[in-house]
Write an enzyme that holds these catalytic residues in place. Structure first.
Site, PDB file in Angstrom:
ATOM      1  N   CYS A  36      54.458   8.899  21.975  1.00 22.63           N
ATOM      2  CA  CYS A  36      55.262   7.685  21.835  1.00 22.63           C
ATOM      3  C   CYS A  36      54.535   6.479  22.429  1.00 22.63           C
ATOM      4  O   CYS A  36      53.809   6.608  23.415  1.00 22.63           O
ATOM      5  CB  CYS A  36      56.580   7.852  22.571  1.00 22.63           C
ATOM      6  SG  CYS A  36      57.568   9.199  21.931  1.00 22.63           S
ATOM      7  N   ARG A  55      47.446   7.047  18.816  1.00 20.98           N
ATOM      8  CA  ARG A  55      47.996   8.015  19.771  1.00 20.98           C
ATOM      9  C   ARG A  55      48.767   9.133  19.086  1.00 20.98           C
ATOM     10  O   ARG A  55      49.082  10.137  19.713  1.00 20.98           O
ATOM     11  CB  ARG A  55      48.925   7.295  20.750  1.00 20.98           C
ATOM     12  CG  ARG A  55      48.226   6.199  21.523  1.00 20.98           C
ATOM     13  CD  ARG A  55      49.222   5.304  22.220  1.00 20.98           C
ATOM     14  NE  ARG A  55      49.949   6.013  23.234  1.00 20.98           N
ATOM     15  CZ  ARG A  55      49.599   6.051  24.516  1.00 20.98           C
ATOM     16  NH1 ARG A  55      48.532   5.416  24.907  1.00 20.98           N
ATOM     17  NH2 ARG A  55      50.314   6.719  25.386  1.00 20.98           N
ATOM     18  N   TRP A  74      57.131  10.021  18.729  1.00 23.19           N
ATOM     19  CA  TRP A  74      56.614  11.378  18.493  1.00 23.19           C
ATOM     20  C   TRP A  74      57.744  12.289  18.928  1.00 23.19           C
ATOM     21  O   TRP A  74      58.061  12.378  20.116  1.00 23.19           O
ATOM     22  CB  TRP A  74      55.362  11.595  19.336  1.00 23.19           C
ATOM     23  CG  TRP A  74      54.603  12.841  19.059  1.00 23.19           C
ATOM     24  CD1 TRP A  74      53.650  13.020  18.098  1.00 23.19           C
ATOM     25  CD2 TRP A  74      54.674  14.082  19.778  1.00 23.19           C
ATOM     26  NE1 TRP A  74      53.138  14.297  18.175  1.00 23.19           N
ATOM     27  CE2 TRP A  74      53.758  14.971  19.184  1.00 23.19           C
ATOM     28  CE3 TRP A  74      55.450  14.536  20.845  1.00 23.19           C
ATOM     29  CZ2 TRP A  74      53.578  16.267  19.630  1.00 23.19           C
ATOM     30  CZ3 TRP A  74      55.276  15.830  21.296  1.00 23.19           C
ATOM     31  CH2 TRP A  74      54.338  16.685  20.684  1.00 23.19           C
ATOM     32  N   ASN A  96      59.994   5.823  26.214  1.00 23.82           N
ATOM     33  CA  ASN A  96      59.051   6.949  26.206  1.00 23.82           C
ATOM     34  C   ASN A  96      59.437   7.882  27.345  1.00 23.82           C
ATOM     35  O   ASN A  96      59.858   7.421  28.405  1.00 23.82           O
ATOM     36  CB  ASN A  96      57.617   6.474  26.481  1.00 23.82           C
ATOM     37  CG  ASN A  96      57.025   5.712  25.327  1.00 23.82           C
ATOM     38  OD1 ASN A  96      57.603   5.639  24.252  1.00 23.82           O
ATOM     39  ND2 ASN A  96      55.850   5.131  25.557  1.00 23.82           N
ATOM     40  N   GLY A  97      59.222   9.175  27.156  1.00 25.12           N
ATOM     41  CA  GLY A  97      59.549  10.130  28.207  1.00 25.12           C
ATOM     42  C   GLY A  97      60.726  10.986  27.779  1.00 25.12           C
ATOM     43  O   GLY A  97      61.109  11.005  26.604  1.00 25.12           O
ATOM     44  N   GLU A 134      35.128  24.662  22.089  1.00 29.01           N
ATOM     45  CA  GLU A 134      35.299  23.277  21.655  1.00 29.01           C
ATOM     46  C   GLU A 134      35.146  23.173  20.132  1.00 29.01           C
ATOM     47  O   GLU A 134      35.912  22.474  19.472  1.00 29.01           O
ATOM     48  CB  GLU A 134      34.281  22.389  22.400  1.00 29.01           C
ATOM     49  CG  GLU A 134      34.278  20.922  22.052  1.00 29.01           C
ATOM     50  CD  GLU A 134      35.622  20.221  22.256  1.00 29.01           C
ATOM     51  OE1 GLU A 134      36.543  20.788  22.855  1.00 29.01           O
ATOM     52  OE2 GLU A 134      35.745  19.092  21.750  1.00 29.01           O
ATOM     53  N   LYS A 146      38.178  21.990  17.606  1.00 29.62           N
ATOM     54  CA  LYS A 146      38.002  20.850  16.697  1.00 29.62           C
ATOM     55  C   LYS A 146      38.338  21.234  15.264  1.00 29.62           C
ATOM     56  O   LYS A 146      39.079  20.538  14.577  1.00 29.62           O
ATOM     57  CB  LYS A 146      36.552  20.373  16.799  1.00 29.62           C
ATOM     58  CG  LYS A 146      36.311  18.932  16.881  1.00 29.62           C
ATOM     59  CD  LYS A 146      36.407  18.231  18.182  1.00 29.62           C
ATOM     60  CE  LYS A 146      37.632  18.470  18.999  1.00 29.62           C
ATOM     61  NZ  LYS A 146      37.573  17.808  20.295  1.00 29.62           N
ATOM     62  N   GLU A 181      42.143  21.925  14.898  1.00 30.35           N
ATOM     63  CA  GLU A 181      43.093  20.808  14.994  1.00 30.35           C
ATOM     64  C   GLU A 181      43.008  19.847  13.822  1.00 30.35           C
ATOM     65  O   GLU A 181      44.015  19.251  13.447  1.00 30.35           O
ATOM     66  CB  GLU A 181      43.000  20.081  16.338  1.00 30.35           C
ATOM     67  CG  GLU A 181      41.790  19.224  16.560  1.00 30.35           C
ATOM     68  CD  GLU A 181      41.817  18.484  17.902  1.00 30.35           C
ATOM     69  OE1 GLU A 181      42.893  18.147  18.398  1.00 30.35           O
ATOM     70  OE2 GLU A 181      40.730  18.249  18.449  1.00 30.35           O
ATOM     71  N   HIS A 184      35.003  43.702  22.256  1.00 35.24           N
ATOM     72  CA  HIS A 184      36.187  44.227  22.945  1.00 35.24           C
ATOM     73  C   HIS A 184      37.478  43.863  22.214  1.00 35.24           C
ATOM     74  O   HIS A 184      38.560  43.961  22.789  1.00 35.24           O
ATOM     75  CB  HIS A 184      36.239  43.701  24.386  1.00 35.24           C
ATOM     76  CG  HIS A 184      35.077  44.146  25.210  1.00 35.24           C
ATOM     77  ND1 HIS A 184      34.922  45.441  25.645  1.00 35.24           N
ATOM     78  CD2 HIS A 184      33.980  43.477  25.657  1.00 35.24           C
ATOM     79  CE1 HIS A 184      33.801  45.545  26.337  1.00 35.24           C
ATOM     80  NE2 HIS A 184      33.207  44.359  26.352  1.00 35.24           N
ATOM     81  N   LYS A 221      47.362  11.687  20.476  1.00 35.74           N
ATOM     82  CA  LYS A 221      46.123  11.404  21.208  1.00 35.74           C
ATOM     83  C   LYS A 221      46.323  11.599  22.705  1.00 35.74           C
ATOM     84  O   LYS A 221      45.458  12.113  23.387  1.00 35.74           O
ATOM     85  CB  LYS A 221      45.658   9.970  20.914  1.00 35.74           C
ATOM     86  CG  LYS A 221      44.358   9.586  21.604  1.00 35.74           C
ATOM     87  CD  LYS A 221      43.188  10.409  21.086  1.00 35.74           C
ATOM     88  CE  LYS A 221      41.889  10.122  21.784  1.00 35.74           C
ATOM     89  NZ  LYS A 221      40.917  11.211  21.579  1.00 35.74           N
TER      90      LYS A 221
END
Ligand code: AGP
Length: 606
Positions: free
Chosen positions: A2, A27, A72, A98-99, A480, A484, A487, A503, A601
């Site tokens: 948000c 974001r 969001w 926000n929150g 990483e 990437k 996502e 294993h 973000k």
């Protein structure tokens, strides 16, 4: 996640609010809205992008005061009704928030009993109605917000607009809010990056603080009612353009910015003569460093992967036990904190709620934390109060690339500096410095000649699952690379230290399964080759990222060479092809590269 933007001054607010929203877009969000006050407060909100909101706006919206929001979803589905701003029943109070309001059910029940009909499923809307009720007590907007927040439990970055007052009242608790002071105008945002086109003079609200803004004045107070004077921070110009320029996507732009980002990160921070790091933020004398019992690094996602590399560099160069922790787990495990230990919070945004909580947990138990942060003035940077900025410049793609590289570079300088006061010789230090200084140029060299990335994309784009394997310092690079690709291209990916493959993950392999190996020419390469043979024996097809000139290339179905570099710094080269593979796969699959679904973000909720 948000985002908030607010304006009051003499200009028409709507265009400034829309511009603010566009600067918050990176974001991640699912709906947007604006509220502009004139004779009435007009609200427009819509699911989708800022562009979708624009399609429902009239050609002119009069009013010089307004607030705006990117949502969001946390409480309530993605819908126009749940988008912010929210207005109170009589339409005289409008909020963006926000929150998370944790006791929203209780607030909603008490409002319903009083006959208020709530219009959305959000936790936020209740605040607008309670403020309206409190305003009727004494017609004092600031006190009405203050009393409301005494009734609320949870986190907030809150802005409130009042039909009958030319002001915005703001409050912060656990969700960032920054006030920008212009000339006869005021701005407010949850993200300093959105303010810089308008003003460099900002005030960062701290938790438990409020601000009442008119176009010429800001008055600050605590939620308990104590007034205090603003402390103005003048934001420095960040390097790097926040516009796309000639690039089709921010992710590609940011991949290409890595050489310059690294130059900014290391510039002035290396002492060639003494073979040492020169990080001003590490406010410790060599004699204190010599006594450090252990090091802990905290981060989420990409920042955690960088922290794992930092862990290895610190152990290697400083010979101090080091562990990287996933921030979201940290405080819930009731960790034992040694006040003499070194703690690092690694974060691009500096706003990640999980990392912020971990920092507070350490501080609560008597430890102190160094920030390894990109966004200047962010909550974690301020909470830590010491550490280093990684100077990546603005990173806008949700998929983090240049911040990863700069986190690794910053941590390598920390490792060097701690190491030089303990186990690392001057010559070893000089070697590492040489390596670091070569990296930007070597990345440029690689970007000129990227190897068969598109062939690799062909091999993986329709795969059920892609396995990423590496050993030692390349194991976090494998993670990483997998993160990437997953996502932004939505392909299930697994990453393992290569020795772990036999294993369990080996069960996934069948004829044609793609496996990406990261195998620079270091002391564990031979072991990695064994794992590669085991994969090939089961029909897997190998994409191999390796060092130029290494005959390991002949083992691969697709071989991607990167320039040779100091073995401790190989992640800074080997990660680049993984970023390009993810980028081009997402493009080939028609995915939204910069704004992948469901992701934000900066993740400002726990
Ligand atoms: C990276 O590509 C991700 N989008 C994500 O994992 C990110 O690294 C994580 O949320 C941590 O963010 P931070 O660095 O801002 O704390």
């Amino acid at each position: 996640m948000c985002g908030i933007f607010g304006y009051l001054g003499s200009r028409q607010a709507s265009n400034i609010l829309l511009d603010g929203l566009r600067r918050l877009e990176y974001r991640g969000y699912d709906s947007t809205g604006i509220a502009v006050k004139d004779e009435t407060i007009q609200i427009y909100k819509k699911v989708g992008k800022v562009g979708d909101l624009e399609t429902i706006l009239p050609s002119q919206i009069d009013g010089t005061v307004g607030i705006a929001h990117t949502r969001w979803a946390t409480h309530g589905v993605v819908s126009d009704a749940n988008a912010h701003p929210h207005r109170s029943a009589n339409g005289k109070v409008v909020i963006v928030h926000n929150g998370i309001i944790e006791n929203t059910r209780q607030l909603r029940t008490s409002l319903t009993v009083q006959g208020v009909e709530l219009q959305s499923d959000t936790d936020s809307e209740a605040l607008a109605h309670v403020i309206e009720r409190e305003l009727s007590v004494d017609n004092n907007p600031e006190n009405a917000v203050r009393r409301t927040l005494h009734l609320a439990r949870g986190t907030w970055g809150l802005c409130v607009l009042f039909l009958e007052y030319d002001m915005i009242v703001c409050a912060r608790n656990g969700s960032p809010l920054i006030i920008g002071q212009g000339d006869g105008e005021m701005f407010v945002s949850s993200d300093p990056h959105a303010l810089t086109p308008y003003t460099q003079r900002v005030v960062f609200l701290e938790d438990g603080e409020m601000a009442t803004l008119t176009k010429n004045q800001m008055s600050l107070s605590t939620i308990k009612g104590k007034n205090f004077d603003p402390s103005i921070t003048v934001l420095e110009d960040d390097w790097g353009e926040s516009e796309l320029g000639e690039y089709p996507h921010f992710m590609l732009k940011e991949i290409y910015e890595q050489p310059d980002a690294l130059r900014h990160c290391i510039s002035g921070r290396l002492d060639r003569v003494r073979g040492n790091g020169r990080l001003g933020g590490l406010k410790l004398e060599p004699r204190d460093l010599a006594k450090v019992p252990h090091v802990r690094l905290l981060g989420c996602g990409t920042a955690f992967n960088a922290a794992e590399i930092g862990q290895m560099l610190i152990e290697k160069l400083a010979r101090i036990p080091a562990v990287a922790h996933i921030s979201s787990e940290f405080r819930h495990n009731d960790p034992v904190i040694n006040p003499n230990a070194l703690h690092f919070a690694v974060t691009q945004s500096g706003e990640t709620a999980d990392t912020l909580s971990a920092v507070k947990e350490i501080q609560l138990k008597g430890g102190s934390v160094y920030g390894v942060v990109n966004v200047v003035g962010s909550s974690i940077a301020r909470e830590c109060g010491k550490g280093v900025y990684i100077h990546s410049g603005p990173e806008q793609a949700v998929a983090s690339t240049k911040a990863f590289s700069n986190m690794v570079a910053a941590l390598s300088m920390f490792a060097l500096q701690v190491g030089r006061s303990r186990a690392t010789s001057k010559e070893q230090g000089k070697d590492l410095i040489n390596g670091l200084q070569q990296i930007p140029h070597l990345i440029e060299e690689y970007l000129e000649n990227q190897g068969p990335i598109l062939e690799a994309v062909e091999m993986i784009k329709d795969a059920k699952c892609v396995l990423f394997l590496g050993r030692g310092i390349s194991a976090p690079v494998a993670k990483e690379g997998a993160l990437k690709l997953m996502e932004i291209a939505y392909i299930p990916c697994l990453a393992y230290p290569a020795g772990e493959m036999k294993h369990g993950p080996i069960a996934l392999l069948e004829e044609g399964s793609p496996v990406v190996f990261i195998a620079p020419n270091d002391h564990v390469k031979v072991k990695t080759i064994s794992a590669m043979h085991e994969c090939k024996a089961r029909g897997a097809r190998i994409i191999l990222i390796h060092e130029e000139g290494d005959d390991i290339a002949s083992e691969a179905d697709i071989s991607i060479p990167v320039p040779q570099v100091h073995s401790l710094l190989s992640p800074l080269l080997t990660v680049i092809p993984t970023q390009l593979i993810a980028y081009h796969t997402a493009l080939a699959l028609g995915c939204n590269v910069d704004r992948p679904r469901n992701l934000a973000k900066s993740v400002t909720v726990e």
